[in-house]
Design an enzyme around this catalytic site. Structure first.
Site, PDB file in Angstrom:
ATOM      1  N   CYS A 197       0.811  -1.232   0.000  1.00  0.00           N
ATOM      2  CA  CYS A 197       0.000   0.000   0.000  1.00  0.00           C
ATOM      3  C   CYS A 197       0.840   1.276   0.000  1.00  0.00           C
ATOM      4  CB  CYS A 197      -0.962   0.006   1.177  1.00  0.00           C
ATOM      5  SG  CYS A 197      -2.056  -1.409   1.185  1.00  0.00           S
ATOM      6  N   HIS A 227      -3.229   7.228   2.922  1.00  0.00           N
ATOM      7  CA  HIS A 227      -3.633   5.952   2.320  1.00  0.00           C
ATOM      8  C   HIS A 227      -5.016   5.572   2.842  1.00  0.00           C
ATOM      9  CE1 HIS A 227      -3.992   1.879   1.177  1.00  0.00           C
ATOM     10  NE2 HIS A 227      -3.707   1.380   2.368  1.00  0.00           N
ATOM     11  N   ASN A 258     -10.222   0.093   0.071  1.00  0.00           N
ATOM     12  CA  ASN A 258      -8.760   0.177   0.133  1.00  0.00           C
ATOM     13  C   ASN A 258      -8.209  -0.342  -1.202  1.00  0.00           C
ATOM     14  OD1 ASN A 258      -6.033  -0.267   0.561  1.00  0.00           O
ATOM     15  ND2 ASN A 258      -6.290  -1.039   2.644  1.00  0.00           N
TER      16      ASN A 258
HETATM   17  O1  UT7 Z   1      -3.776  -1.227   3.494  1.00  0.00           O
HETATM   18  C1  UT7 Z   1      -2.694  -1.714   4.242  1.00  0.00           C
HETATM   19  C2  UT7 Z   1      -2.871  -1.367   5.648  1.00  0.00           C
HETATM   20  N1  UT7 Z   1      -4.093  -1.951   6.133  1.00  0.00           N
HETATM   21  C3  UT7 Z   1      -4.715  -1.393   7.138  1.00  0.00           C
HETATM   22  O2  UT7 Z   1      -4.279  -0.361   7.599  1.00  0.00           O
HETATM   23  C4  UT7 Z   1      -5.885  -2.102   7.752  1.00  0.00           C
HETATM   24  C5  UT7 Z   1      -5.827  -1.988   9.261  1.00  0.00           C
HETATM   25  N2  UT7 Z   1      -6.825  -2.743   9.972  1.00  0.00           N
HETATM   26  C6  UT7 Z   1      -8.134  -2.427   9.948  1.00  0.00           C
HETATM   27  O3  UT7 Z   1      -8.563  -1.552   9.235  1.00  0.00           O
HETATM   28  C7  UT7 Z   1      -9.039  -3.161  10.901  1.00  0.00           C
HETATM   29  O4  UT7 Z   1      -8.256  -3.889  11.826  1.00  0.00           O
HETATM   30  C8  UT7 Z   1     -10.034  -4.114  10.207  1.00  0.00           C
HETATM   31  C9  UT7 Z   1     -11.060  -3.319   9.434  1.00  0.00           C
HETATM   32  C10 UT7 Z   1      -9.274  -5.035   9.277  1.00  0.00           C
HETATM   33  C11 UT7 Z   1     -10.758  -4.938  11.243  1.00  0.00           C
HETATM   34  O5  UT7 Z   1     -11.415  -4.077  12.162  1.00  0.00           O
HETATM   35  P1  UT7 Z   1     -11.234  -4.283  13.731  1.00  0.00           P
HETATM   36  O6  UT7 Z   1     -12.075  -3.289  14.375  1.00  0.00           O
HETATM   37  O7  UT7 Z   1      -9.754  -4.252  14.004  1.00  0.00           O
HETATM   38  O8  UT7 Z   1     -11.835  -5.701  13.935  1.00  0.00           O
HETATM   39  P2  UT7 Z   1     -11.149  -7.009  14.545  1.00  0.00           P
HETATM   40  O9  UT7 Z   1     -10.252  -7.657  13.542  1.00  0.00           O
HETATM   41  O10 UT7 Z   1     -10.569  -6.671  15.878  1.00  0.00           O
HETATM   42  O11 UT7 Z   1     -12.414  -7.907  14.757  1.00  0.00           O
HETATM   43  C12 UT7 Z   1     -13.470  -7.518  15.645  1.00  0.00           C
HETATM   44  C13 UT7 Z   1     -14.606  -8.514  15.498  1.00  0.00           C
HETATM   45  C14 UT7 Z   1     -14.147  -9.972  15.570  1.00  0.00           C
HETATM   46  O12 UT7 Z   1     -15.118 -10.707  16.242  1.00  0.00           O
HETATM   47  P3  UT7 Z   1     -14.936 -11.057  17.818  1.00  0.00           P
HETATM   48  O13 UT7 Z   1     -13.642 -11.813  17.895  1.00  0.00           O
HETATM   49  O14 UT7 Z   1     -14.866  -9.718  18.511  1.00  0.00           O
HETATM   50  O15 UT7 Z   1     -16.162 -11.852  18.127  1.00  0.00           O
HETATM   51  C15 UT7 Z   1     -14.100 -10.386  14.107  1.00  0.00           C
HETATM   52  O16 UT7 Z   1     -14.292 -11.782  13.948  1.00  0.00           O
HETATM   53  O17 UT7 Z   1     -15.229  -8.348  14.201  1.00  0.00           O
HETATM   54  C16 UT7 Z   1     -15.284  -9.625  13.562  1.00  0.00           C
HETATM   55  N3  UT7 Z   1     -15.200  -9.384  12.117  1.00  0.00           N
HETATM   56  C17 UT7 Z   1     -16.281  -9.175  11.355  1.00  0.00           C
HETATM   57  N4  UT7 Z   1     -17.590  -9.119  11.652  1.00  0.00           N
HETATM   58  C18 UT7 Z   1     -18.440  -8.866  10.647  1.00  0.00           C
HETATM   59  C19 UT7 Z   1     -14.102  -9.312  11.351  1.00  0.00           C
HETATM   60  N5  UT7 Z   1     -14.448  -9.042  10.070  1.00  0.00           N
HETATM   61  C20 UT7 Z   1     -15.789  -8.953  10.050  1.00  0.00           C
HETATM   62  C21 UT7 Z   1     -16.736  -8.697   9.045  1.00  0.00           C
HETATM   63  N6  UT7 Z   1     -18.052  -8.671   9.388  1.00  0.00           N
HETATM   64  N7  UT7 Z   1     -16.384  -8.457   7.760  1.00  0.00           N
END
Ligand code: UT7
Length: 337
Positions: A116, A258, A288
């Site tokens: 990215c 980004h 993204n």
């Molecule tokens: O481009 C290169 C750089 N990339 C980035 O900068 C991306 C950085 N990361 C992010 O933007 C975020 O971490 C994400 C958008 C990828 C994820 O968001 P988050 O708030 O960090 O969620 P998480 O991974 O901590 O997951 C929270 C919950 C989990 O469930 P539990 O364990 O709390 O029950 C996941 O299983 O959300 C769940 N989850 C979803 N739920 C519904 C993960 N993906 C989804 C989904 N729909 N698509």
């Protein structure tokens, strides 16, 4: 006398197929509410079957050349630098094919792999070639078809990424000219290489002599850890560049980060002290798009008149590698195509 690189053209291309959060909620265990509240993304574009990164790159390249007032013909540019995570093939690079299809003759042409952050790495490379007197005009492209590397079993990555391409023409100019690049900051941390990775398909996996594990051919990301690093690295890199240039945060017209996640963009703007309305956000419409993210955001903000010629712009990105980078320029008087 070294001549600085000046931004003289900008082009953007998105494949026509829109994929809404609602459509993804039919395919994955997710909801529009989760995607919107956690990422800010409402829709994205995915290329149709048979369309690859070079196809999008050629479209964006054409538009950037047009925006720069250049006819796509041999000698129009001295270099083509293409940033991508999704090259048409592991070998050869995609840039020579794009240069040939644009009718640019035989310029130097190569890919840059910085995920990215790739577009900023490519801008820095192009700018240095111009400063060194090795090139007068460079076509810089960021192009991605992430839809081809997303794991259909992984709801988290599948809802985030979109396809698209953006391109810029950099030309040797004069000190103080609007559009001139003022400086760059690049960084990396290879100890964190596993946070964003396609485990299979490279020599590490092939050298094992065994078939890849199921799913290893797809893009993987440890989102939470990446989130924290992204905020920290983009903030530090931006601040370090501002300090080096002696630019106050108040003097920055727009911050173009980004487009990974609206919560990341908000946090970076807050930590730098840039008011939210001066942080460009277009990820709600495109998701993204990795290496294409910065030029697509620039084109969007320029198209609706948000960017004023002469204002100071700070660009910053973060991605796999880990890699990060920032760039500073003044906005030129150009019309993006
Ligand atoms: O481009 C290169 C750089 N990339 C980035 O900068 C991306 C950085 N990361 C992010 O933007 C975020 O971490 C994400 C958008 C990828 C994820 O968001 P988050 O708030 O960090 O969620 P998480 O991974 O901590 O997951 C929270 C919950 C989990 O469930 P539990 O364990 O709390 O029950 C996941 O299983 O959300 C769940 N989850 C979803 N739920 C519904 C993960 N993906 C989804 C989904 N729909 N698509």
């Amino acid at each position: 006398m070294p001549q600085p690189a000046v931004l003289t053209g900008l082009g953007a291309y998105l494949p026509p197929r829109r994929v809404s959060n609602e459509e993804l909620a039919d395919r994955f265990d997710t909801t529009d509410e989760w995607i919107t509240s956690r990422t800010g993304i409402r829709t994205r574009r995915w290329a149709d079957p048979g369309i690859s990164t070079s196809d999008l790159a050629v479209e964006a390249g054409h538009r950037a050349l047009k925006s720069a007032g250049l006819v796509p013909e041999p000698g129009a540019v001295d270099l083509v630098v293409l940033a991508t995570t999704t090259p048409d093939h592991p070998c050869p690079a995609t840039a020579p094919d794009v240069a040939a299809r644009l009718g640019l003759g035989a310029p130097g042409a190569f890919d840059i792999s910085a995920v990215c952050s790739g577009f900023l790495y490519a801008l820095d490379t192009a700018s240095n070639a111009i400063l060194a007197g090795r090139a007068r005009s460079v076509l810089v492209i960021g192009a991605e078809t992430y839809s081809t590397i997303l794991n259909p079993q992984d709801r988290t990555t599948s809802v985030i990424f979109g396809d698209g391409a953006g391109a810029a023409v950099l030309t040797a100019g004069e000190e103080g000219q609007t559009g001139a690049f003022q400086g760059f900051d690049l960084g990396s941390d290879g100890q964190q290489k596993d946070l964003i990775c396609i485990p299979a398909g490279g020599s590490r996996q092939r050298s094992q002599g065994t078939a890849p594990a199921p799913g290893d051919e797809f893009f993987t990301m440890r989102g939470r850890e990446v989130f924290l690093s992204a905020v920290q690295r983009m903030t530090e890199s931006s601040q370090s560049l501002l300090d080096r240039l002696g630019w106050s945060t108040d003097s920055v017209g727009h911050l173009v980060g980004h487009q990974a996640n609206s919560r990341i963009l908000r946090a970076v703007a807050e930590q730098l002290g840039v008011p939210a309305e001066r942080a460009v956000v277009n990820l709600d419409q495109v998701g993204n798009t990795s290496a294409a993210s910065i030029p697509l955001a620039l084109a969007d903000a320029a198209a609706d008149g948000r960017l004023v010629p002469g204002e100071r712009l700070l660009l910053t990105a973060f991605g796999g590698g880990l890699t990060w980078g920032s760039a500073a320029l003044t906005w030129p008087d150009i019309v993006p195509a």
